[in-house]
Design a protein around this motif. Structure first.
Motif, mmCIF file in Angstrom:
data_model
loop_
_atom_site.group_PDB
_atom_site.id
_atom_site.type_symbol
_atom_site.label_atom_id
_atom_site.label_comp_id
_atom_site.label_asym_id
_atom_site.label_seq_id
_atom_site.Cartn_x
_atom_site.Cartn_y
_atom_site.Cartn_z
ATOM 1 N N ALA A 113 -11.802 6.933 6.413
ATOM 2 C CA ALA A 113 -11.345 5.733 5.702
ATOM 3 C C ALA A 113 -10.820 6.133 4.325
ATOM 4 O O ALA A 113 -11.371 7.027 3.674
ATOM 5 C CB ALA A 113 -12.486 4.735 5.561
ATOM 6 N N PRO A 114 -9.743 5.498 3.850
ATOM 7 C CA PRO A 114 -9.153 5.905 2.575
ATOM 8 C C PRO A 114 -9.902 5.358 1.369
ATOM 9 O O PRO A 114 -10.559 4.313 1.431
ATOM 10 C CB PRO A 114 -7.755 5.293 2.646
ATOM 11 N N LEU A 115 -9.774 6.082 0.272
ATOM 12 C CA LEU A 115 -10.113 5.523 -1.038
ATOM 13 C C LEU A 115 -8.971 4.618 -1.456
ATOM 14 O O LEU A 115 -7.804 5.006 -1.380
ATOM 15 C CB LEU A 115 -10.300 6.626 -2.066
ATOM 16 N N LEU A 116 -9.292 3.425 -1.883
ATOM 17 C CA LEU A 116 -8.294 2.443 -2.301
ATOM 18 C C LEU A 116 -8.381 2.284 -3.818
ATOM 19 O O LEU A 116 -9.469 2.114 -4.371
ATOM 20 C CB LEU A 116 -8.585 1.113 -1.604
ATOM 21 N N ILE A 117 -7.233 2.379 -4.493
ATOM 22 C CA ILE A 117 -7.162 2.178 -5.943
ATOM 23 C C ILE A 117 -6.041 1.188 -6.228
ATOM 24 O O ILE A 117 -4.955 1.314 -5.664
ATOM 25 C CB ILE A 117 -6.851 3.492 -6.692
ATOM 26 N N PHE B 37 0.839 -1.199 0.000
ATOM 27 C CA PHE B 37 0.000 0.000 0.000
ATOM 28 C C PHE B 37 0.875 1.251 0.000
ATOM 29 O O PHE B 37 1.792 1.369 0.819
ATOM 30 C CB PHE B 37 -0.896 0.039 1.236
ATOM 31 N N LEU B 38 0.572 2.209 -0.884
ATOM 32 C CA LEU B 38 1.194 3.525 -0.892
ATOM 33 C C LEU B 38 0.136 4.523 -0.421
ATOM 34 O O LEU B 38 -0.915 4.651 -1.052
ATOM 35 C CB LEU B 38 1.659 3.924 -2.294
ATOM 36 N N ARG B 39 0.415 5.235 0.671
ATOM 37 C CA ARG B 39 -0.609 6.092 1.279
ATOM 38 C C ARG B 39 -0.250 7.575 1.172
ATOM 39 O O ARG B 39 0.850 7.991 1.550
ATOM 40 C CB ARG B 39 -0.794 5.723 2.750
ATOM 41 N N ARG B 40 -1.191 8.354 0.656
ATOM 42 C CA ARG B 40 -1.109 9.812 0.703
ATOM 43 C C ARG B 40 -2.181 10.308 1.657
ATOM 44 O O ARG B 40 -3.361 10.014 1.486
ATOM 45 C CB ARG B 40 -1.318 10.430 -0.688
ATOM 46 N N GLU B 41 -1.760 11.074 2.651
ATOM 47 C CA GLU B 41 -2.699 11.538 3.663
ATOM 48 C C GLU B 41 -3.667 12.561 3.081
ATOM 49 O O GLU B 41 -3.351 13.273 2.122
ATOM 50 C CB GLU B 41 -1.947 12.157 4.852
ATOM 51 N N HIS C 38 -7.078 16.923 -0.790
ATOM 52 C CA HIS C 38 -8.321 16.154 -0.788
ATOM 53 C C HIS C 38 -8.682 15.815 0.655
ATOM 54 O O HIS C 38 -7.820 15.758 1.537
ATOM 55 C CB HIS C 38 -8.190 14.882 -1.631
ATOM 56 N N GLN C 39 -9.946 15.553 0.872
ATOM 57 C CA GLN C 39 -10.450 15.386 2.230
ATOM 58 C C GLN C 39 -9.981 14.090 2.872
ATOM 59 O O GLN C 39 -9.445 14.079 3.969
ATOM 60 C CB GLN C 39 -11.981 15.431 2.214
ATOM 61 N N ARG C 40 -10.173 12.977 2.202
ATOM 62 C CA ARG C 40 -9.839 11.688 2.806
ATOM 63 C C ARG C 40 -8.528 11.150 2.227
ATOM 64 O O ARG C 40 -8.104 11.560 1.150
ATOM 65 C CB ARG C 40 -10.962 10.676 2.623
ATOM 66 N N PRO C 41 -7.865 10.225 2.934
ATOM 67 C CA PRO C 41 -6.610 9.649 2.427
ATOM 68 C C PRO C 41 -6.844 8.824 1.159
ATOM 69 O O PRO C 41 -7.955 8.363 0.883
ATOM 70 C CB PRO C 41 -6.134 8.754 3.581
ATOM 71 N N LEU C 42 -5.759 8.657 0.414
ATOM 72 C CA LEU C 42 -5.745 7.803 -0.777
ATOM 73 C C LEU C 42 -4.672 6.745 -0.592
ATOM 74 O O LEU C 42 -3.549 7.063 -0.183
ATOM 75 C CB LEU C 42 -5.438 8.632 -2.022
ATOM 76 N N GLU C 43 -5.000 5.496 -0.892
ATOM 77 C CA GLU C 43 -4.002 4.428 -0.873
ATOM 78 C C GLU C 43 -4.040 3.670 -2.190
ATOM 79 O O GLU C 43 -5.116 3.322 -2.684
ATOM 80 C CB GLU C 43 -4.226 3.473 0.306
ATOM 81 N N ILE C 44 -2.853 3.448 -2.745
ATOM 82 C CA ILE C 44 -2.701 2.628 -3.940
ATOM 83 C C ILE C 44 -2.251 1.246 -3.482
ATOM 84 O O ILE C 44 -1.327 1.127 -2.675
ATOM 85 C CB ILE C 44 -1.651 3.233 -4.899
ATOM 86 N N VAL C 45 -2.892 0.212 -3.996
ATOM 87 C CA VAL C 45 -2.605 -1.150 -3.529
ATOM 88 C C VAL C 45 -2.208 -2.054 -4.684
ATOM 89 O O VAL C 45 -2.747 -1.946 -5.795
ATOM 90 C CB VAL C 45 -3.822 -1.757 -2.782
ATOM 91 N N SER C 46 -1.249 -2.930 -4.425
ATOM 92 C CA SER C 46 -0.941 -4.052 -5.309
ATOM 93 C C SER C 46 -1.216 -5.328 -4.528
ATOM 94 O O SER C 46 -0.554 -5.612 -3.521
ATOM 95 C CB SER C 46 0.525 -4.007 -5.755
#
Length: 408
Positions: free
Chosen positions: A72-76, A61-65, A112-120
């Motif tokens: 809860a984060p948006l997961l892509i 997971f790569l997380r941008r606050e 952006h309001q909520r965190p974003l996480e990129i997942v593999s």
């Protein structure tokens, strides 16, 4: 706007990891090349100032606050493992499109309001350790950890042992261990279509309304080995003949179904595998898919009933190795994707996915939706897999637009 050339550079860079000569890639789950890809992705995240996490299944997971990190984060994301002789875009495109969204936000200082996480996700393909989608199914509470790590590859290597090597590698690189799953705000996945529809329509992107259910079976037909030349027909208990009769009976039962049904025998082997010996054992697999659970259940009952009979004097054992129920995606997120596509390009057609993806599991824990981008002639799981740069960039921009709407 999302940087298309930089996104395409990332696509080309990841394609060099596990590259085959003259073309194609091989990144089997938790092998050296798959782990190399993880480290490459982690480095991209760190270069953008992200915290990089991994969990108990090796999901990365790569997380941008966000402005409110309590949300809860948006997961892509998607996956980076491949088939043994694969193209470069199946799964990888979705991870890299997520990375491109992350890069856009960071380099353009977009808040952006909520965190974003990129997942593999780990082992989506199931090419080395079956069944696939190990990381996402565990994360979503659909499979047990102990069952996943007990799987063996064709060389007898245990999933759990390969996983521990991966986790030690990630920890050694200073990545943060976050063992427990969490509930995302939503999950978005971009993937190549793996079919011909979008190309035939001349559309660069499609909105995916849901995914067919999938049942996997492993079947053994047990006969008696004997001499090929001296054993009369009536005295034979030929496992191949039994398997042939059983498959014919199974296929007779599916002819009445609609065109959405998919029945595939992907593996078939005989033992003792000698040219002049009657087969004592035939082993094969079945991949069964349909968007209606009732159809899958009815065929499951039929298959089990057929397996209770003898075929050419041979006994049969049938094991259901995986069951994944069909899902319909979030209507709210589908509306977001439609609006996002309309703001980037023309109206996007809607498709039902015939292949399963990590999104099929995430849909059980949070609102989930997918985008497809076309691949030439619908070819996937093959070195000839090909996507057009322009289509991929448009799809990634639609994903970015949707992400901004969901992140708030």
């Amino acid at each position: 706007m999302l940087d298309g050339p930089r996104f395409w550079d990332d696509v080309q860079a990841l394609a060099t990891i596990g590259a085959l000569d003259p073309k194609g890639i091989r990144r089997l789950a938790l092998d050296t090349q798959d782990n190399h890809a993880r480290l490459w992705l982690a480095e991209q995240g760190r270069s953008l100032g992200c915290q990089v996490y991994f969990d108990a299944l090796g999901n990365l997971f790569l997380r941008r606050e966000g402005q409110d990190d309590s949300l809860a984060p948006l997961l892509i994301g998607s996956h980076m493992d491949s088939q043994p002789l694969a193209g470069a875009h199946d799964g990888a495109l979705g991870v890299l499109a997520g990375l491109a969204v992350l890069r856009t936000l960071q380099e353009q200082s977009i808040e952006h309001q909520r965190p974003l996480e990129i997942v593999s996700w780990t082992n989506e393909e199931g090419a080395r350790f079956a069944p696939g989608a190990s990381g996402s199914s565990w994360f979503a509470g659909q499979r047990e950890y102990d069952d996943i790590v007990a799987a063996l590859d064709d060389n007898g290597v245990r999933f759990g042992d390969a996983l521990q090597e991966c986790l030690m590698l990630l920890e050694g690189k200073g990545l943060v261990y976050r063992p427990a799953p969490f509930v995302p705000h939503a999950f978005l996945e971009l993937h190549i279509e793996q079919g011909p529809v979008l190309e035939q329509l001349g559309k660069p992107v499609g909105v995916v309304s849901g995914i067919q259910g999938v049942n996997w079976y492993r079947i053994e037909v047990e006969g008696v080995a004997n001499h090929a030349g001296t054993t009369p027909r009536q005295a034979r208990r030929d496992a191949f003949d039994g398997a042939h009769e059983l498959v014919s009976a199974m296929k007779a039962g599916i002819r009445e179904q609609d065109d959405d049904l998919r029945f595939t025998i992907g593996r078939f082997s005989l033992w003792p595998d000698a040219v002049n010996t009657i087969a004592q054992r035939a082993t094969f697999t079945i991949d069964l898919r349909h968007p209606d659970q009732q159809v899958l259940d009815a065929l499951d009952s039929r298959f089990h009933a057929l397996a209770e009979q003898e075929w050419s004097g041979c006994a049969v054992s049938l094991e259901a190795t995986s069951r994944v129920a069909p899902v319909a995606f979030s209507e709210h997120l589908l509306a977001v994707l439609r609006e996002s596509a309309g703001s980037v390009c023309a109206r996007a057609p809607e498709l039902l996915s015939g292949a399963f993806h990590d999104a099929i599991h995430l849909a059980h824990v949070c609102p989930t939706a997918m985008l497809f981008t076309p691949c030439r002639a619908g070819i996937s799981h093959h070195p000839d897999e090909h996507i057009e740069r322009q289509d991929a960039v448009i799809s990634a921009r639609v994903l970015a637009e949707a992400a901004l709407r969901v992140l708030g």
